[in-house]
Design an enzyme around this catalytic site. Structure first.
Site, PDB file in Angstrom:
ATOM      1  N   GLU A 208      26.095  47.558  65.132  1.00 57.49           N
ATOM      2  CA  GLU A 208      25.110  48.646  65.221  1.00 57.49           C
ATOM      3  C   GLU A 208      23.710  48.052  65.387  1.00 57.49           C
ATOM      4  O   GLU A 208      22.781  48.381  64.626  1.00 57.49           O
ATOM      5  CB  GLU A 208      25.219  49.576  64.007  1.00 57.49           C
ATOM      6  N   GLU A 343      34.796  51.358  64.383  1.00 57.89           N
ATOM      7  CA  GLU A 343      34.536  52.136  63.163  1.00 57.89           C
ATOM      8  C   GLU A 343      34.833  53.589  63.482  1.00 57.89           C
ATOM      9  O   GLU A 343      34.176  54.183  64.346  1.00 57.89           O
ATOM     10  CB  GLU A 343      33.087  51.982  62.673  1.00 57.89           C
TER      11      GLU A 343
END
Ligand code: AHR
Length: 538
Positions: A208, A343
């Protein structure tokens, strides 16, 4: 962790009546009655599709709450039965899932992780600022993780620190792990108990990076990606050629909307213009089912409204994958780069009384259904989506396993992953069916979802989910390309949409045997309300 609402799956997007690869649509609301409606399905085993990569069933284990400490690692001196500090009950449970890979050490944690602190006899105590600000003992480090993988039989998916580390630090970690040459780092590895090189099959380059990983722009991240891809090498002599080569996974999008399509576009464009000196093999995608941010939905103690809203929201995964796959197709029509959903899962409000930042939630029948729906979506996108990691493996978010000191319980999500094991590396088989619809309040969902596949031995497997929590459904599946003799398997359901397995009552949501009637080329099977069923055809 800072959040933008756009990056999480929401309820707002366009109405979808139905699913599915080849499914037929039915936009008519069915009257609410408890009588089993009959649905015709055709399964064409003579038209094999893409391989459903076993890596789609991957796990994610972050240094977060009790995900590692207590969930996996109890230490050598623990009274909890363990092998070299790793708890035996958790290992045994995970072995049954045939976990293909585990992503570690994060998550946001990865971009603040310094691997040297987790090797050797004396480990400094550091902090875990992302997740509760607690101390990190570093007792579970590189060797313990690789030992854990060996015990459960999974491959390593390491996330290297791109946010607060350096390319040199990451390069040295990989040299430490993988070189067979007598370098100083290899000697240190040997002194720490592992003379032979480790195998590292998957490398995540940052996490991220648009948010907790450093709030980078796509262009800035692309420059970093090129550097890490070039210098973070795997030296293991057994890993220099396909299919054992280490695959590099770049940070990809975090949801829906222009910010994320621009991110995918930028990284794929950079990849298309790549020079000999760098490459990548996958683009990650993160997407949680959360509906609103911060997470407010309860993980237990909810009713049909929350059941239908969460499941409707989770089905958005399909459109998200289609959107990003289409961008990737522009730059990579041969589908060399995998879309890696590293994820995914449901993210609810933390359980009352649990520590902030530990992301503790319950896991109900709804989560079992949610897992099946997502696994089905991945299977339908198997030509591009070749790896996925549910968040997270033990005690965090949508976990397989919950522990409380010496006690352990398997969740409904665990049971679905176990029931789906035969789909690992199986070949997708198209199914066509009238999905029908199920409506509650403002939410209309397909009533039925299904996938089929053939395993390496040629056996046909069918996974069918009845999303409707009130009405059973009778499936009449007509098979082409195969003559069935018998069919049976397991079904997972429970008394309520929010039924859970507790330490006191661990089998409230547990699979039970189910058999189909075979007539000629047709299988007939009754699906209980709110159930996931997996059967094989002999
Ligand atoms: O899974 C929990 C967190 O969610 C991860 O650390 C981060 O990558 C994501 O935002």
């Amino acid at each position: 962790m800072i959040e933008t609402p756009a990056r999480r799956t929401g309820l707002l997007s366009r109405r979808r009546q139905v699913v599915v690869g080849l499914a037929l649509t039915a936009a008519v609301a069915v009257p609410s009655t408890a009588a089993a409606q009959s649905v015709a399905m055709s399964v064409d085993a003579s038209r094999p599709g893409a391989k459903i990569d076993r890596n789609l069933f991957g796990q994610f284990a972050e240094h977060l709450g009790h995900g590692i400490y207590e969930g996996v690692w109890v230490g050598l001196d623990s009274k909890i039965p363990n092998t070299r500090g790793i708890r035996n009950d958790v290992v045994a449970a995970l072995k049954a899932l045939k976990v293909p890979n585990v992503r570690w050490p994060g998550g946001c944690f990865a971009d603040e992780y310094h691997w040297r602190k987790g090797i050797g006899p004396s480990r400094p105590v550091t902090l875990n600022p992302n997740w509760g600000g607690v101390t990190e003992s570093n007792a579970f480090g590189t060797h313990e993780f690789m030992d854990f993988l060996g015990q459960i039989g999974a491959e390593a998916f390491l996330s290297v620190n791109l946010g607060s580390g350096t390319p040199q630090e990451a390069a040295e970690w990989l040299e430490y792990l993988t070189t067979a040459e007598p370098t100083a780092l290899a000697k240190e590895r040997a002194a720490n108990g592992h003379p032979s090189p480790y195998k590292v099959l998957y490398l995540g380059i940052g996490n991220e990076s648009w948010d907790c990983g450093g709030n980078m722009t796509p262009d800035y991240y692309s420059s970093q990606l090129k550097i890490y891809s070039r210098f973070v090498r795997n030296f293991n002599p057994a890993q220099q050629k396909d299919p054992h080569r280490m695959l590099k996974i770049a940070v990809g999008p975090g949801g829906d909307g222009p910010r994320w399509t621009e991110w995918t576009d930028a990284i794929m464009k950079a990849w298309q213009a790549r020079q000999w000196s760098w490459d990548m093999d996958g683009l990650s995608l993160h997407n949680y089912t959360v509906v609103k941010w911060p997470p407010a939905y309860k993980s237990v103690g909810f009713g049909e409204a929350e059941y239908s809203q969460i499941l409707k929201s989770t089905l958005e995964m399909d459109r998200l994958l289609a959107t990003h796959s289409a961008i990737m197709d522009k730059y990579d029509p041969e589908k060399k780069i995998a879309l890696v959903v590293d994820e995914w899962g449901a993210w609810y409000a933390r359980l009352p009384g649990s520590k902030e930042g530990f992301l503790v939630q319950q896991n109900s029948l709804r989560d079992g259904v949610l897992a099946a729906l997502n696994l089905n979506i991945f299977a339908r996108h198997a030509d591009r989506v070749r790896m996925a990691n549910i968040a997270q493996m033990v005690n965090v978010l949508q976990a397989m396993i919950l522990t409380d000191m010496e006690r352990m319980v398997l969740t409904p999500t665990y049971h679905v992953f176990r029931m789906y094991v035969p789909f690992q590396d199986a070949t997708f088989v198209p199914v066509a069916f009238e999905a029908g619809s199920y409506t509650h309040g403002g939410s209309t969902l397909p009533r039925l979802d299904a996938i089929a596949a053939r395993d390496a031995a040629g056996k046909l497997w069918l996974a069918v989910t009845n999303l409707d929590p009130n009405r059973p459904l009778t499936l009449e599946a007509n098979l082409t390309g195969l003559t069935p003799k018998s069919a049976g398997g397991e079904t997972l359901t429970a008394p309520r949409v929010d039924s859970i397995n507790s330490f006191e009552a661990p089998s409230t949501v547990a699979p039970k045997p189910v058999a189909a009637k075979v007539r000629g080329a047709t299988l007939a099977l009754t699906l209980e309300p709110k159930s996931v069923t997996v059967i094989s055809v002999e």
